[in-house]
Design a protein around this motif. Structure first.
Motif, short mmCIF file in Angstrom:
data_model
loop_
_atom_site.label_atom_id
_atom_site.label_comp_id
_atom_site.label_asym_id
_atom_site.label_seq_id
_atom_site.Cartn_x
_atom_site.Cartn_y
_atom_site.Cartn_z
N PRO A 165 -66.44 -25.89 -17.83
CA PRO A 165 -65.46 -25.36 -18.78
C PRO A 165 -64.04 -25.64 -18.25
O PRO A 165 -63.87 -25.84 -17.05
N CYS A 166 -63.06 -25.64 -19.16
CA CYS A 166 -61.69 -25.93 -18.71
C CYS A 166 -60.91 -24.63 -18.53
O CYS A 166 -61.40 -23.54 -18.78
N PHE A 167 -59.66 -24.77 -18.08
CA PHE A 167 -58.81 -23.60 -17.83
C PHE A 167 -58.59 -22.80 -19.12
O PHE A 167 -58.58 -21.58 -19.12
N ARG A 168 -58.44 -23.51 -20.23
CA ARG A 168 -58.17 -22.84 -21.50
C ARG A 168 -59.43 -22.19 -22.09
O ARG A 168 -59.33 -21.34 -22.96
N CYS A 169 -60.61 -22.61 -21.61
CA CYS A 169 -61.83 -21.90 -21.99
C CYS A 169 -61.78 -20.48 -21.41
O CYS A 169 -62.28 -19.53 -22.00
N VAL A 170 -61.18 -20.33 -20.24
CA VAL A 170 -61.12 -19.04 -19.55
C VAL A 170 -59.88 -18.25 -19.98
O VAL A 170 -59.93 -17.05 -20.20
N ASP A 238 -64.48 -22.78 -29.35
CA ASP A 238 -63.28 -23.12 -30.12
C ASP A 238 -62.10 -23.50 -29.22
O ASP A 238 -60.94 -23.39 -29.62
N CYS A 239 -62.37 -23.94 -27.99
CA CYS A 239 -61.27 -24.32 -27.08
C CYS A 239 -60.62 -25.62 -27.57
O CYS A 239 -61.27 -26.66 -27.65
N PRO A 240 -59.31 -25.57 -27.91
CA PRO A 240 -58.65 -26.76 -28.44
C PRO A 240 -58.67 -27.93 -27.44
O PRO A 240 -58.88 -29.08 -27.82
N THR A 241 -58.45 -27.63 -26.15
CA THR A 241 -58.38 -28.70 -25.15
C THR A 241 -59.72 -29.42 -25.04
O THR A 241 -59.77 -30.66 -25.01
N CYS A 242 -60.83 -28.65 -25.01
CA CYS A 242 -62.15 -29.27 -24.92
C CYS A 242 -62.48 -30.09 -26.16
O CYS A 242 -63.30 -31.00 -26.11
N GLN A 243 -61.81 -29.76 -27.29
CA GLN A 243 -62.02 -30.55 -28.51
C GLN A 243 -61.05 -31.73 -28.61
O GLN A 243 -60.99 -32.40 -29.62
#
Ligand SMILES: [Zn+2]
Length: 336
Positions: A165-170, A238-243
């Protein structure tokens, strides 16, 4: 060369092959305060081939209790941290290519600054820039190691694009400013960043040599309570960065500064800020300087800088045209 690294090569996790991989690697350390000086020291001594150290600040006396790479001479000579770090570390290991860069990492320059690196290390003191790094990391598929320390506690996690997962997921979004403690409001004791910086350095070695023991959890420590916890993290659907939506690399999400003509002032505006509680902010700032406020504005004076803050998150620095100073004061005291 073998002799210098002999004790490290003896460690089975590294070995000769690992040492070779370290010397073929290139890292970027963003922020060279307490965390950054620990990371830079460890990785230069460990023989990582190229180490770029980026920082925008000068060294001050109140840094010396925790930023172990600097000394009183550096403060007296008003050296930028990036330059002092480069000079000190070149004496430690002349076989490493060390580059100090004096810069404020932002949406406009981050991609250029991290291009070509195998790994990004976080030695920052603010969330805003971490979101920018997270976007650049995922966009360019360069892993990064997050680390943060404040008071007696700290946190770290690895972000490996496509794997974790990325930072923005957390952390889905920036918290309202004024609520997040910073070193300038909550204080910090050196063991907290020392431990987090050391954990980040170990993760850096593992990631660079492709070890299977890479940490995939978030680790939280408190040196005063003597605690060490790890938590599993899940990707957020719904994490924008991962999308693939890299919003923090776009200008409208960055902190903006404007010189207010005729007023001898600079305005700082963070478009992400909505409602700021001046009462809470006043509580945070009271121990640090002179504060007065009413429902529409807060006046704060510290180290001869006079600032006015509005509930929409706008800050005006009086009697100055210095945009980078205004931005730095914003990050320091309003806390994004
Ligand atoms: Zn994500």
């Amino acid at each position: 060369m073998i002799d210098r690294y002999s004790r490290q090569i003896l460690f089975p996790g590294i070995g000769k092959e690992g040492q070779k991989k370290l010397s073929d690697s290139s890292v970027v350390i963003i922020g060279c305060g307490a965390l950054g000086t620990i990371i830079a020291t460890s990785l230069v001594r460990a023989g990582v081939g190229k180490v770029k150290i980026i920082d925008r600040d000068l060294i001050e006396y109140h840094n010396l209790h925790r930023q172990l790479l600097y000394d009183e001479e550096d403060v007296k000579s008003q050296l930028p941290k990036a330059i002092a770090a480069e000079r000190h570390l070149k004496k430690v290991n002349s076989s490493v290519e060390i580059e100090g860069v004096v810069a404020d990492v932002n949406y406009a320059n981050v991609e250029r600054l991290v291009t070509g690196a195998d790994l990004i290390l976080d030695g920052l003191d603010n969330l805003e820039t971490r979101f920018i790094i997270n976007d650049a990391s995922l966009k360019h598929k360069i892993p990064w190691v997050y680390g943060g320390a404040i008071s007696a506690s700290g946190m770290t996690m690895n972000i490996i694009p496509g794997e974790t997962p990325c930072f923005r997921c957390v952390f889905p979004s920036l918290s309202p400013p004024g609520i997040i403690p910073t070193c300038d409001t909550a204080g910090v004791i050196s063991p907290a960043p020392f431990i987090i910086g050391s954990l980040q350095s170990a993760e850096a070695m593992k990631i660079l040599i492709g070890a299977k023991e890479i940490n995939r959890d978030i680790i939280v420590i408190n040196v005063w309570e003597g605690t060490f916890h790890r938590f599993k993290i899940d990707p957020r659907r719904d994490c924008p960065t991962c999308q693939g939506r890299y919003e923090f690399l776009q200008i409208q999400f960055g902190i903006r500064t404007t010189i207010l003509c005729g007023q001898n002032s600079v305005q700082v505006l963070d478009p992400k800020v909505e409602g700021l509680s001046l009462e809470e902010l006043a509580e945070h700032l009271k121990p640090l300087g002179e504060v007065s406020y009413n429902e529409s504005m807060l006046r704060f004076t510290v180290d001869s800088h006079e600032m006015v803050v509005f509930p929409d998150g706008r800050l005006i620095l009086k009697n100055s045209f210095n945009e980078s100073l205004a931005r730095a004061l914003y990050v320091k005291y309003i806390g994004t």
